[in-house]
Design an enzyme around this catalytic site. Structure first.
Site, short mmCIF file in Angstrom:
data_model
loop_
_atom_site.label_atom_id
_atom_site.label_comp_id
_atom_site.label_asym_id
_atom_site.label_seq_id
_atom_site.Cartn_x
_atom_site.Cartn_y
_atom_site.Cartn_z
N GLU A 120 -2.96 -4.75 -2.97
CA GLU A 120 -3.48 -5.68 -3.98
C GLU A 120 -3.57 -5.00 -5.35
O GLU A 120 -3.20 -5.58 -6.37
CB GLU A 120 -4.88 -6.17 -3.58
CG GLU A 120 -4.93 -6.92 -2.26
CD GLU A 120 -5.18 -6.02 -1.06
OE1 GLU A 120 -4.65 -4.88 -1.03
OE2 GLU A 120 -5.88 -6.44 -0.15
N CYS A 166 -4.14 0.51 -2.47
CA CYS A 166 -3.94 -0.71 -1.68
C CYS A 166 -2.84 -1.58 -2.29
O CYS A 166 -2.55 -1.50 -3.49
CB CYS A 166 -5.22 -1.53 -1.64
SG CYS A 166 -6.58 -0.75 -0.76
N ASN A 186 0.84 -1.20 0.00
CA ASN A 186 0.00 0.00 0.00
C ASN A 186 0.87 1.25 0.00
O ASN A 186 1.96 1.27 0.59
CB ASN A 186 -1.01 0.01 1.16
CG ASN A 186 -0.40 -0.16 2.53
OD1 ASN A 186 0.62 -0.82 2.70
ND2 ASN A 186 -1.03 0.42 3.53
N ILE A 187 0.39 2.25 -0.70
CA ILE A 187 1.13 3.50 -0.86
C ILE A 187 0.16 4.63 -0.53
O ILE A 187 -0.77 4.91 -1.29
CB ILE A 187 1.68 3.65 -2.30
CG1 ILE A 187 2.54 2.43 -2.68
CG2 ILE A 187 2.48 4.95 -2.44
CD1 ILE A 187 2.89 2.36 -4.16
N GLU A 188 0.39 5.27 0.63
CA GLU A 188 -0.53 6.31 1.08
C GLU A 188 -0.10 7.68 0.57
O GLU A 188 0.96 7.84 -0.05
CB GLU A 188 -0.63 6.27 2.61
CG GLU A 188 -1.19 4.93 3.08
CD GLU A 188 -1.47 4.87 4.57
OE1 GLU A 188 -1.00 5.73 5.34
OE2 GLU A 188 -2.19 3.91 4.96
N CYS A 243 -10.10 -5.12 0.52
CA CYS A 243 -11.24 -4.21 0.53
C CYS A 243 -12.13 -4.50 -0.69
O CYS A 243 -11.73 -5.20 -1.63
CB CYS A 243 -10.77 -2.76 0.55
SG CYS A 243 -10.22 -2.14 -1.06
N CYS A 261 -10.66 -3.59 -4.16
CA CYS A 261 -9.67 -4.55 -4.64
C CYS A 261 -10.33 -5.84 -5.10
O CYS A 261 -9.92 -6.45 -6.09
CB CYS A 261 -8.63 -4.83 -3.55
SG CYS A 261 -7.52 -3.42 -3.29
N1 THU Z 1 -5.22 -1.40 2.52
C1 THU Z 1 -4.67 -2.26 1.61
O1 THU Z 1 -3.51 -2.09 1.20
N2 THU Z 1 -5.42 -3.29 1.16
C2 THU Z 1 -6.71 -3.51 1.52
O2 THU Z 1 -7.38 -4.34 0.93
C3 THU Z 1 -7.27 -2.77 2.65
C4 THU Z 1 -6.56 -1.52 3.02
C5 THU Z 1 -4.43 -0.26 2.97
C6 THU Z 1 -4.93 1.07 2.48
C7 THU Z 1 -4.42 2.01 3.54
O3 THU Z 1 -3.11 2.42 3.20
C8 THU Z 1 -4.35 1.17 4.80
O4 THU Z 1 -4.45 -0.18 4.36
C9 THU Z 1 -5.46 1.45 5.79
O5 THU Z 1 -6.69 1.39 5.19
#
Ligand code: THU
Length: 147
Positions: A65, A63, A52-54, A100, A103
């Site tokens: 995935e 996310c 994941n890259i915020e 999620c 995804c």
């Molecule tokens: N996140 C994912 O990488 N995959 C998911 O399916 C659920 C959420 C990440 C997004 C965000 O950076 C962090 O988790 C919190 O939601």
């Protein structure tokens, strides 16, 4: 490279789990502190990784995935067998990190819901597998647009 076109065996699952755990260390999650790693097995045996890259503006966040899927699709790969996902807030994952809804829908675009495997992992000896259909029942996909 893994073997081509078949469901992953135990050793291959372990490789996917190890790869997802490694990838998790590259997650960029300074806002949530929730780090996720993914390892996507393509039908040609290649593994595509994702984390994941915020973003400071929050909504551009992607996310793990989808990072993995978009890396693969952008390289011309559209056939997949399985994805392993591992995530959590602690140093090591404490529980399963399920994908999620967004995804799951991206998986639905490229994967057969009845055979594509979603491996939720905490570690090598601690994982569960689901088909995409189990996690996204009665789904909407590309075929619906042909009706
Ligand atoms: N996140 C994912 O990488 N995959 C998911 O399916 C659920 C959420 C990440 C997004 C965000 O950076 C962090 O988790 C919190 O939601």
């Amino acid at each position: 490279m893994m073997n081509e076109g078949t469901a992953p065996d135990k050793k291959q699952i372990e490789t996917l789990i190890d790869t997802a755990l490694e990838q998790r260390s590259l997650a960029y999650a300074p806002y949530s502190g929730y780090r996720v790693g993914a390892a996507l097995l393509a039908s040609d045996g290649k593994i595509y990784t994702g984390c994941n890259i915020e973003n400071a503006a929050y909504t551009p966040t992607i996310c793990a995935e989808r990072t993995a899927f978009f890396k693969a699709v952008s390289e011309g790969v559209r056939d997949f067998e399985a994805i392993c996902i591992t995530g959590g807030s602690g140093e090591t994952p404490a529980g399963y990190s399920a994908p999620c809804g967004v995804c799951r829908q991206v998986m639905r675009e490229f994967c057969d819901p009845q055979t594509f495997l979603i491996i939720l992992a905490i570690g090598r000896e601690n994982y569960d597998m689901y088909t995409l259909e189990q996690l996204l029942p009665m789904s909407f996909g590309p075929e619906n647009l042909d009706l």
